[in-house]
Design an enzyme around this catalytic site. Structure first.
Site, short mmCIF file in Angstrom:
data_model
loop_
_atom_site.label_atom_id
_atom_site.label_comp_id
_atom_site.label_asym_id
_atom_site.label_seq_id
_atom_site.Cartn_x
_atom_site.Cartn_y
_atom_site.Cartn_z
CE LYS A 78 -4.23 1.89 2.63
NZ LYS A 78 -4.81 1.48 3.76
CB SER A 153 -8.24 3.87 2.83
OG SER A 153 -6.76 2.44 4.21
CB SER A 177 -8.61 0.44 6.14
OG SER A 177 -9.01 1.59 6.12
N1 GLN Z 1 -12.72 3.48 6.98
C1 GLN Z 1 -12.01 4.23 7.53
C2 GLN Z 1 -11.96 5.95 8.00
O1 GLN Z 1 -12.00 6.26 6.53
C3 GLN Z 1 -10.81 3.27 7.53
C4 GLN Z 1 -9.86 3.98 7.52
C5 GLN Z 1 -8.79 3.14 8.16
O2 GLN Z 1 -8.78 2.25 9.05
N2 GLN Z 1 -7.61 3.18 7.28
O3 GLN Z 1 -11.38 5.92 8.43
#
Ligand code: GLN
Length: 482
Positions: A78, A153, A177
Site C-alpha cells: 500500500k 482504504s 481498511s
Molecule cells: N474507513 C475508515 C476511515 O475512513 C477506515 C480507515 C482505515 O482503516 N485506514 O477512517
C-alpha cells in the site's frame, strides 16, 4: 500453469523444487498486471525494474539452498508504507513527488526473506475512506464487478490480490481498511493487535489505532506473512515484546471445544439480508466443526463509530500538520510562511483530509476538548472493557464485516453514509484487538461477503486456527472473471 491460481504455499513449493524461478514468477505477475490493471487501477506504481533485480537475488538464494517461505513471492505494498527510494504518495497530491528515504520496519523484515515487491497500491487519501474513491489518483475497481468499489482504504492491495496480480499485499488498518476491502474482494485480511507489529515507516493516520495488515488468498498464506511481519521494534515504542508464536502449528481443521460469541449488536436494521444469510451460514459451519456458539452482547457497541470519528480526526489533525510545504512533497510558494502553508494545504489536500483536520482541530481545541475528545476517550475505555470482559468467557467472536457487499461508485456520496460502512470494523481498533476476515460466500449477483473473526489481544493464533478450519469447510473456490 495459471499464475492467478497460485498461493504463497504452492508457489514456494514450485520454487523450492526448481519447477519455476523467481524471475519467471515476477514476469508472470507483471504480465497479469499489464493485462488487468488498466481496468482495475490497483497499482499507483509498478516497480518493474526493481522487481526483476529482487527476483534475481531471490533466485540466487534459492540456488544456494538458503530460501525461506517468502523467497521469490510477488507481492504489493500500500502506498502509505515506506519503501526506500520509491514513491509513497499515501494517495494524496501533497505527497505526489515524495520519495521514501528509508524502509518501513515491516519491509525490512520481509526483505530478509527476499519476496519480490511488484509495486505500490492505491488507497483513499492517507487512508481516509472506505472505497478508494478518496484517492487523489482515481479509484480502484472491484475485480468481481467493475462498476463497484473495491473497498478501502486498502482497496488497491485487495484488488491486486483478488485479481491474481500478486500473491499477497500489505495494507494498513485504522478502522477497517484491511478487513473491509478483503471482504468486498473475496480474500483474507488480517488486522493484528495494536502493538503486535511495528508502525515505523507507515505514514501515520491515527497513531493510536493504526496497524499494518496482511491481505492474501488463504489463511495459511496470511499466517506465513504475518509470522515475518509481527514482533517488537525499537523504532516503535508502542510495539510490544511478547514472543511471536509459531502460527503454523495452530492451523487445525476442527473447532472442537472452542467457545464463540456472536454479538447481537452486530446484526442491525438495514443490513443486507443476503449478507445476514451468509454470516448465519458461517455460524452454522462453525457449529458443525465443533464450536459452541452463543449469542452475547457488547453493550457499548453503538458508541464505537462516534468515538472513532472523534479520536481519529484529532490524531489526524496532529499527524497531518507536518505536511506544510516545507519538509515533504508539494510546496506552493507564497510571500510569507503562513501563505506557503495555506496555499500548499489548499492545493495538496483533498476534501476528506480537510474535513477531518477541521473536525479534529475543533474537537481538541480549548473549550471543546472535554466535551468531545475526553468524552470519546472515556467511551473508548467502556468499549475496550466490553471486549476484554467477553474474552473471559469466549475464545473468539464471529461477526459480519460490513452491513452490505461492495457498493457502486458514487453510491455513498455523503461522508456520513460512507462512515457507516465501518460500523462493524472500528470497534476492534478502538479496543485494540485483532480481527481476521475470510470469504464466507457470494451474493446472488456474485459479490463476495467476508465474515469477521475477533480475538483477544495477542491471540492472533486463535484467528488463524478458526479461520483455517472455516475456510477448509466452506471450500468456496472464489474466482474473478477478469
Ligand atoms: N474507513 C475508515 C476511515 O475512513 C477506515 C480507515 C482505515 O482503516 N485506514 O477512517
Amino acid at each position: 500453469m495459471d499464475f492467478t491460481e497460485l498461493t504463497i504455499k504452492s508457489a514456494s513449493e514450485l520454487l523450492a523444487h526448481k519447477k519455476i524461478s523467481a524471475k519467471e514468477l515476477g514476469q508472470m505477475s507483471l504480465k497479469r498486471i499489464k493485462e488487468v490493471d488498466d481496468k482495475l487501477h490497483a497499482f499507483l506504481y509498478v516497480a518493474e525494474k526493481e522487481a526483476m533485480e529482487q527476483a534475481e537475488k531471490a533466485d540466487q538464494l534459492i540456488a544456494d539452498g538458503e530460501n525461506f517461505s517468502l523467497t521469490g513471492i510477488p507481492y504489493a505494498v500500500k502506498d502509505n508504507i515506506l519503501v526506500k527510494g520509491m514513491q509513497a504518495t499515501a494517495g494524496s497530491k501533497i505527497l505526489e513527488n515524495y520519495k521514501a528515504t528509508y524502509d518501513a520496519t515491516v519491509i525490512k523484515k520481509l526483505n530478509e526473506e527476499l519476496p519480490v515487491m511488484m509495486g505500490k497500491t492505491n488507497l483513499d487519501e492517507f487512508g481516509m475512506g472506505s472505497s478508494t474513491e478518496n484517492s487523489a489518483f482515481g479509484p480502484t475497481k472491484n475485480p468481481y464487478d467493475l462498476s463497484r468499489v473495491a473497498g478501502g482504504s486498502s482497496g488497491g492491495s485487495a484488488a491486486a490480490v483478488a485479481s491474481g496480480e500478486v500473491l499477497f499485499a500489505l495494507g494498513t488498518d485504522t478502522g477497517g481498511s484491511v478487513r473491509q476491502p478483503a471482504s468486498f474482494c473475496g480474500i483474507v485480511g488480517l488486522k493484528p493487535t495494536y502493538g503486535r507489529a511495528s508502525r515505523y515507516g507507515l505514514i501515520a493516520l491515527g497513531s493510536s489505532l493504526d496497524q499494518v495488515g496482511v491481505l492474501a488468498k488463504t489463511v495459511e498464506d496470511t499466517a506465513t506473512v504475518f509470522q515475518i511481519v509481527a514482533g517488537q521494534d525499537d523504532h516503535d515504542s508502542t510495539s510490544l515484546s511478547k514472543p511471536v508464536p509459531d502460527y503454523d502449528k495452530f492451523l487445525k481443521e476442527d473447532l472442537k471445544g472452542l467457545k464463540v460469541g456472536v454479538p447481537k449488536e452486530y446484526f442491525i436494521d438495514g443490513m443486507d439480508p443476503e449478507v445476514a444469510e451468509i454470516i448465519k451460514n458461517a455460524i452454522k459451519t462453525a457449529e458443525e466443526l465443533g464450536a459452541v456458539v452463543e449469542e452475547m452482547s457488547l453493550p457499548h457497541s453503538s458508541y464505537a463509530l462516534a468515538c472513532y470519528y472523534v479520536i481519529l480526526p484529532v490524531e489526524i489533525s496532529a499527524n497531518l500538520s507536518r505536511f506544510d510545504g516545507i519538509r515533504y512533497g508539494l510546496s506552493v510558494g507564497g510571500n510569507s510562511l503562513e501563505e506557503v502553508y495555506y496555499k500548499t494545504r489548499s492545493a495538496g489536500f483533498g476534501p476528506e483530509p480537510k474535513r477531518r483536520i477541521m473536525i479534529g482541530t475543533y474537537a481538541s481545541s480549548a473549550g471543546y476538548f472535554d466535551a468531545y475528545y475526553k468524552k470519546a476517550k472515556q467511551a473508548q475505555q467502556l468499549i475496550r472493557k466490553d471486549f476484554t470482559d467477553a474474552f473471559e468467557k469466549y475464545d473468539l467472536m464471529l461477526t459480519p464485516t460490513t452491513p452490505i457487499p461492495a457498493f457502486k461508485f458514487g453510491e455513498k456520496s455523503d461522508p456520513l453514509s460512507m462512515y457507516l460502512a465501518d460500523v462493524f470494523t472500528v470497534g476492534l481498533n478502538i479496543a485494540g484487538v485483532p480481527g481476521l476476515v475470510i470469504p464466507a460466500g457470494l451474493t446472488k449477483s456474485g459479490l463476495p461477503v467476508g465474515v469477521q473473526l475477533v480475538a483477544n489481544h495477542f491471540a492472533e493464533e486463535k484467528l488463524f486456527m478458526a479461520g483455517h478450519a472455516l475456510e477448509k469447510s466452506l471450500n468456496l473456490k472464489l474466482k474473478t472473471n477478469l
